[in-house]
Every structure is written in structure tokens, then in C-alpha cells.
Design a protein around this motif. Structure first.
Motif, PDB file in Angstrom:
ATOM      1  N   ASN A  41       0.820  -1.216   0.000  1.00 50.10           N
ATOM      2  CA  ASN A  41       0.000   0.000   0.000  1.00 50.10           C
ATOM      3  C   ASN A  41       0.849   1.259   0.000  1.00 50.10           C
ATOM      4  OD1 ASN A  41      -2.405  -1.451  -0.003  1.00 50.10           O
ATOM      5  ND2 ASN A  41      -2.502  -1.551   2.254  1.00 50.10           N
ATOM      6  N   THR A  42       1.983   1.238   0.711  1.00 51.61           N
ATOM      7  CA  THR A  42       2.812   2.438   0.768  1.00 51.61           C
ATOM      8  C   THR A  42       3.468   2.756  -0.570  1.00 51.61           C
ATOM      9  OG1 THR A  42       4.652   1.079   1.546  1.00 51.61           O
ATOM     10  CG2 THR A  42       3.331   2.191   3.226  1.00 51.61           C
ATOM     11  N   LEU A  43       3.568   1.775  -1.466  1.00 51.22           N
ATOM     12  CA  LEU A  43       4.156   2.037  -2.775  1.00 51.22           C
ATOM     13  C   LEU A  43       3.330   3.011  -3.593  1.00 51.22           C
ATOM     14  CD1 LEU A  43       5.384  -1.502  -3.899  1.00 51.22           C
ATOM     15  CD2 LEU A  43       6.739   0.369  -2.984  1.00 51.22           C
ATOM     16  N   PHE A  44       2.033   3.125  -3.254  1.00 51.98           N
ATOM     17  CA  PHE A  44       1.141   4.011  -4.007  1.00 51.98           C
ATOM     18  C   PHE A  44       0.959   5.352  -3.315  1.00 51.98           C
ATOM     19  CE2 PHE A  44       0.013  -0.354  -5.054  1.00 51.98           C
ATOM     20  CZ  PHE A  44       0.089  -0.324  -6.434  1.00 51.98           C
ATOM     21  N   VAL A  45       1.700   5.571  -2.227  1.00 50.02           N
ATOM     22  CA  VAL A  45       1.677   6.860  -1.545  1.00 50.02           C
ATOM     23  C   VAL A  45       2.895   7.636  -2.016  1.00 50.02           C
ATOM     24  CG1 VAL A  45       1.695   8.027   0.690  1.00 50.02           C
ATOM     25  CG2 VAL A  45       0.509   5.826   0.432  1.00 50.02           C
ATOM     26  N   LEU A  46       2.684   8.877  -2.487  1.00 51.77           N
ATOM     27  CA  LEU A  46       3.712   9.618  -3.215  1.00 51.77           C
ATOM     28  C   LEU A  46       5.065   9.695  -2.510  1.00 51.77           C
ATOM     29  CD1 LEU A  46       4.467  11.236  -5.707  1.00 51.77           C
ATOM     30  CD2 LEU A  46       3.659  13.290  -4.540  1.00 51.77           C
ATOM     31  N   PRO A  47       5.175  10.196  -1.276  1.00 49.14           N
ATOM     32  CA  PRO A  47       6.523  10.336  -0.692  1.00 49.14           C
ATOM     33  C   PRO A  47       7.248   9.003  -0.545  1.00 49.14           C
ATOM     34  CG  PRO A  47       4.841  10.724   0.968  1.00 49.14           C
ATOM     35  CD  PRO A  47       4.147  10.690  -0.349  1.00 49.14           C
ATOM     36  N   TYR A  48       6.514   7.954  -0.164  1.00 47.12           N
ATOM     37  CA  TYR A  48       7.165   6.653  -0.004  1.00 47.12           C
ATOM     38  C   TYR A  48       7.523   6.031  -1.353  1.00 47.12           C
ATOM     39  CZ  TYR A  48       5.295   7.295   4.672  1.00 47.12           C
ATOM     40  OH  TYR A  48       5.005   7.808   5.903  1.00 47.12           O
ATOM     41  N   ALA A  49       6.709   6.299  -2.351  1.00 48.13           N
ATOM     42  CA  ALA A  49       7.023   5.808  -3.701  1.00 48.13           C
ATOM     43  C   ALA A  49       8.295   6.459  -4.233  1.00 48.13           C
ATOM     44  CB  ALA A  49       5.856   6.080  -4.644  1.00 48.13           C
ATOM     45  N   ILE A  50       8.496   7.744  -3.904  1.00 43.68           N
ATOM     46  CA  ILE A  50       9.723   8.429  -4.326  1.00 43.68           C
ATOM     47  C   ILE A  50      10.939   7.808  -3.648  1.00 43.68           C
ATOM     48  CG2 ILE A  50      10.983  10.614  -4.204  1.00 43.68           C
ATOM     49  CD1 ILE A  50       8.307  12.034  -4.579  1.00 43.68           C
ATOM     50  N   LYS A  51      10.834   7.599  -2.340  1.00 41.09           N
ATOM     51  CA  LYS A  51      11.946   6.988  -1.617  1.00 41.09           C
ATOM     52  C   LYS A  51      12.258   5.602  -2.177  1.00 41.09           C
ATOM     53  CE  LYS A  51      11.516   4.522   1.975  1.00 41.09           C
ATOM     54  NZ  LYS A  51      11.268   3.902   3.297  1.00 41.09           N
ATOM     55  N   TYR A  52      11.220   4.831  -2.454  1.00 41.48           N
ATOM     56  CA  TYR A  52      11.378   3.494  -3.015  1.00 41.48           C
ATOM     57  C   TYR A  52      12.069   3.547  -4.372  1.00 41.48           C
ATOM     58  CZ  TYR A  52       9.983  -1.111  -4.777  1.00 41.48           C
ATOM     59  OH  TYR A  52       9.982  -2.374  -5.303  1.00 41.48           O
ATOM     60  N   SER A  53      11.697   4.524  -5.210  1.00 39.77           N
ATOM     61  CA  SER A  53      12.292   4.675  -6.544  1.00 39.77           C
ATOM     62  C   SER A  53      13.776   5.004  -6.447  1.00 39.77           C
ATOM     63  CB  SER A  53      11.567   5.766  -7.329  1.00 39.77           C
ATOM     64  OG  SER A  53      10.201   5.443  -7.489  1.00 39.77           O
ATOM     65  N   PHE A  54      14.146   5.810  -5.444  1.00 36.70           N
ATOM     66  CA  PHE A  54      15.565   6.128  -5.268  1.00 36.70           C
ATOM     67  C   PHE A  54      16.364   4.871  -4.922  1.00 36.70           C
ATOM     68  CE2 PHE A  54      14.419  10.374  -5.783  1.00 36.70           C
ATOM     69  CZ  PHE A  54      15.500  11.222  -5.663  1.00 36.70           C
ATOM     70  N   TYR A  55      15.790   4.005  -4.098  1.00 37.10           N
ATOM     71  CA  TYR A  55      16.455   2.744  -3.774  1.00 37.10           C
ATOM     72  C   TYR A  55      16.664   1.919  -5.044  1.00 37.10           C
ATOM     73  CZ  TYR A  55      16.540   2.699   1.368  1.00 37.10           C
ATOM     74  OH  TYR A  55      16.845   2.942   2.688  1.00 37.10           O
ATOM     75  N   VAL A  56      15.611   1.777  -5.827  1.00 33.57           N
ATOM     76  CA  VAL A  56      15.692   0.948  -7.033  1.00 33.57           C
ATOM     77  C   VAL A  56      16.688   1.531  -8.031  1.00 33.57           C
ATOM     78  CG1 VAL A  56      14.403   0.098  -9.025  1.00 33.57           C
ATOM     79  CG2 VAL A  56      13.353   0.072  -6.760  1.00 33.57           C
ATOM     80  N   LEU A  57      16.573   2.840  -8.292  1.00 30.17           N
ATOM     81  CA  LEU A  57      17.367   3.468  -9.345  1.00 30.17           C
ATOM     82  C   LEU A  57      18.856   3.474  -9.027  1.00 30.17           C
ATOM     83  CD1 LEU A  57      17.622   5.092 -11.970  1.00 30.17           C
ATOM     84  CD2 LEU A  57      17.157   7.166 -10.633  1.00 30.17           C
ATOM     85  N   PHE A  58      19.229   4.034  -7.892  1.00 29.74           N
ATOM     86  CA  PHE A  58      20.649   4.252  -7.625  1.00 29.74           C
ATOM     87  C   PHE A  58      21.380   2.952  -7.261  1.00 29.74           C
ATOM     88  CE2 PHE A  58      18.982   8.583  -7.051  1.00 29.74           C
ATOM     89  CZ  PHE A  58      19.826   9.249  -7.933  1.00 29.74           C
TER      90      PHE A  58
END
Length: 376
Positions: free
Chosen positions: A45-62
């Protein structure tokens, strides 16, 4: 330029840039998130919440960027070349940069949401939050790098084992085919007959030819059982073979052999790699009675780079037969080169109505001394 259909071009682009890895990284970090939150549903559920999705994307990307930078640049450039200190330094630097970039995702997500770090992620001060974020991102980055290296090294090991099995099988098949081709009655009897007729005409030449014939048989039976032999021995074998073939050919064939391979005794080469091309030239040289037929063989070594050139005159009707190649076969030679010298050779074959040309460039390595089997 050939234009690929849209779906094929898209597929090639998809695999070229390894976009098929993205689902793996999303799932990998999602599992980390599940471990951190202790609840799979809450993590999803937190993956669809904007601030947590951004943090998650930074983990994946970098972390993905750090992994691929390590796999496709650091390892080939430093680790595989035994430059361990530089590899360790740049690996630590890569992990540090990836960790800091991942931590910046916390701050960016707070900025986008208009909330404080304490409100989003808890904590009393920003310094406490920073060290806590580093404590989360650093182990995750190290784990990602370790996992990717383990997968890569395992894959390389499996490929090496498969290649070794193919090499062993190919070596046995090649040696059997080549020896069968060389030790056929046509070759043996013609050579022996040529030497026999020389005994009365030119005893000295007959004696020298018999010695070459003996050396050739000895080489094939006892000295080419290893994966690599000395380049000097291979060249000596070529010289003996060429001299014996010149005895069997008619006087209307000119043979030129030039070798510039001084101080090459420290280099090794796989047996019969060069021999296949020379044998083919003698087998398929033109035999036109109204003109001179020719074979040209040139070999040179600069450093560890072998340059081998073989050309022979041919008739137009022979070109198609030459494409299929006599002896152990063109496909067989190319396959051996691909297995024995991957990314270390360049083979150019140019047939024409009047001649057939082969140009091989080969990067050789230092030979490994091995015991030589002697006849009992």
C-alpha cells in the motif's frame, strides 16, 4: 541499412538495455520493504503513496546503477586485470555514492510532500535521521552489490564449465577427423612414392624428405596431445608439411612460404588451427596447364599478435567447393576459434573466381610447459 520491424526493434532495444531486469529490482526492494515493515500488505500500500514511492524509486534506481557500474565497468577494468587495490577503492567509492544518493530520496520525498522528516519517517533531529537513513541504505546497497556479483560470478562459472566441455569434445572430434584426413592412403603412399623416386635421383634430398616425413608423423602422434603447443613447433610442422606437399605437386605450382616469427618460442597455440588453412590451399589449388598456379603463405608475429595469410589460385568452378572447405571443415575451424579464442581472433575469408584468400589475426598467450609424450 536494414530497418527492423517495430516489434523486433523494440524487443532488441528491450534486451540490449536490460530493461527486463527492472521487475527483478522492484521485487527485490519490495521484499526488503516487507522485512522492514513486517507486513506485506502495508508495504504494498505504501508504494502508491507519493513520498514513499519516491523513496522506493531512489532505492531501485541508484542501487541498480551501482550494481551495473560494478558489473560492467569496475570488474572488467580492474578486478579481471588483477588491479585489486584500485578495484577495492572504486567499489567502496561506488557504494558510498550510491548510499548517499539513496539517502537523498528521503529528503526529496519530504520536500515534495511538504512535510518534515520527523513527520514522515520519525526521529527527533535531522542528524539522527541522516544516520538512521544511512544505516538503512548502506546495508541494502551492499546486499544488492553482493547479490548481483554472486549471480554474475555463478553465471560466468557455468558458462566456463560449458565452454570447457565443448572444447574437450571439439578437440577430440577435431583430432580424430584431422588425423584420419592426414593418415589416409593417398597422402601416405604418394609421399612415400615421391621419396622413393628421389632415392636414385637425389639421395640427399630423399634423406632430408624422409626426415621431414618422420618428424611430421612424430608430431601428429606424440606432440600435439595438449591443448596448447609451442608456436615454434607448429611453424616447424607447417614447414615440413609444405616441403612434403611440394614433392607431390606438379612443377606448375609455385609455393611461397614466408615466416617472420622470431623469438616466439614463449607463445602457445592450439594444435592444427593453422594447419587446416594450409591443407585446404594445397587441396584446392588450381591445376591449370596453361598458366602458373600458386600458393602463398605468410606468417608474422608482433608481440603476442599472430598474423596469418594464406592464398591460392583457383578456377571459377572450384569456388563453390572451397566455400564448403575441405579437411576438417570451415565451420569446424571457425567453431574452434570461437571456443578457444573468444574475442581474441579475426578471421576473414574472401573467395573469388581466380583465388581464395584467408586472413587470420590471433592474439596468443604464453605457452604453458607440459611434458611431451615420446614413442616407446
Amino acid at each position: 541499412m536494414r530497418v527492423l520491424p517495430y516489434d523486433q526493434s523494440y524487443t532488441n532495444w528491450f534486451f540490449r538495455y536490460k530493461l527486463y531486469h527492472l521487475p527483478f529490482w522492484f521485487l527485490y526492494h519490495y521484499l526488503w520493504w516487507v522485512i522492514g515493515l513486517g507486513n506485506p500488505a502495508k508495504a504494498l500500500n505504501t508504494l502508491f503513496v507519493l513520498p514513499y514511492a519516491i523513496k522506493y524509486s531512489f532505492y531501485v534506481l541508484f542501487q541498480a546503477l551501482a550494481v551495473y557500474f560494478n558489473l560492467y565497468y569496475l570488474i572488467p577494468t580492474y578486478l579481471e586485470k588483477s588491479r585489486f587495490f584500485r578495484y577495492g577503492f572504486y567499489l567502496a567509492l561506488t557504494i558510498s555514492v550510491a548510499t548517499l544518493c539513496t539517502v537523498s530520496g528521503y529528503y526529496f520525498s519530504a520536500y515534495v510532500s511538504g512535510r518534515t522528516l520527523a513527520e514522515l519517517y520519525g526521529g527527533s533531529t535531522e542528524s539522527n535521521c541522516f544516520y538512521r537513513f544511512v544505516g538503512n541504505a548502506l546495508p541494502s546497497t551492499v546486499a544488492s552489490m553482493t547479490l548481483a556479483m554472486s549471480i554474475k560470478l555463478t553465471k560466468n562459472w557455468i558458462q566456463t564449465e560449458r565452454r570447457q566441455q565443448l572444447l574437450e569434445k571439439e578437440k577430440l572430434e577435431t583430432e580424430l577427423k584431422f588425423l584420419k584426413n592426414q593418415f589416409n592412403p593417398h597422402f601416405l603412399f604418394n609421399t612415400i612414392n615421391s621419396i622413393f623416386f628421389l632415392i636414385h635421383k637425389n639421395p640427399d634430398m630423399a634423406s632430408a624428405s624422409l626426415a621431414k616425413f618422420s618428424e611430421l608423423l612424430r608430431y601428429q602422434l606424440y606432440e600435439c596431445n595438449d591443448q596448447q603447443i609451442s608456436l615454434d613447433k607448429e611453424i616447424s610442422y607447417l614447414e615440413n608439411f609444405i616441403e612434403l606437399e611440394k614433392l607431390r605437386q606438379n612443377q606448375n605450382i609455385e609455393v611461397v612460404f614466408e615466416s617472420q616469427a622470431g623469438f616466439s618460442d614463449h607463445l602457445g597455440i592450439s594444435p592444427f588451427i593453422l594447419m587446416a588453412f594450409v591443407e585446404n590451399a594445397f587441396k584446392h589449388v588450381s591445376r591449370q596447364p596453361d598458366r602458373t598456379n600458386w600458393i602463398e603463405i605468410r606468417l608474422s608475429v608482433v608481440g603476442q599478435q599472430l598474423d596469418f595469410f594464406v592464398a591460392n589460385s583457383t578456377a571459377p568452378q572450384q569456388t563453390r567447393e572451397l566455400i564448403h572447405y575441405g579437411g576438417i571443415g570451415l565451420k569446424n575451424v571457425q567453431r574452434r576459434l570461437d571456443l578457444l579464442y573468444p574475442a581474441q581472433h579475426e578471421l576473414v575469408i574472401q573467395p573469388s573466381p581466380t583465388d581464395f584468400t584467408i586472413h587470420l589475426r590471433l592474439h596468443l598467450s604464453a605457452s604453458v610447459p607440459a611434458p611431451i609424450l615420446q614413442p616407446v
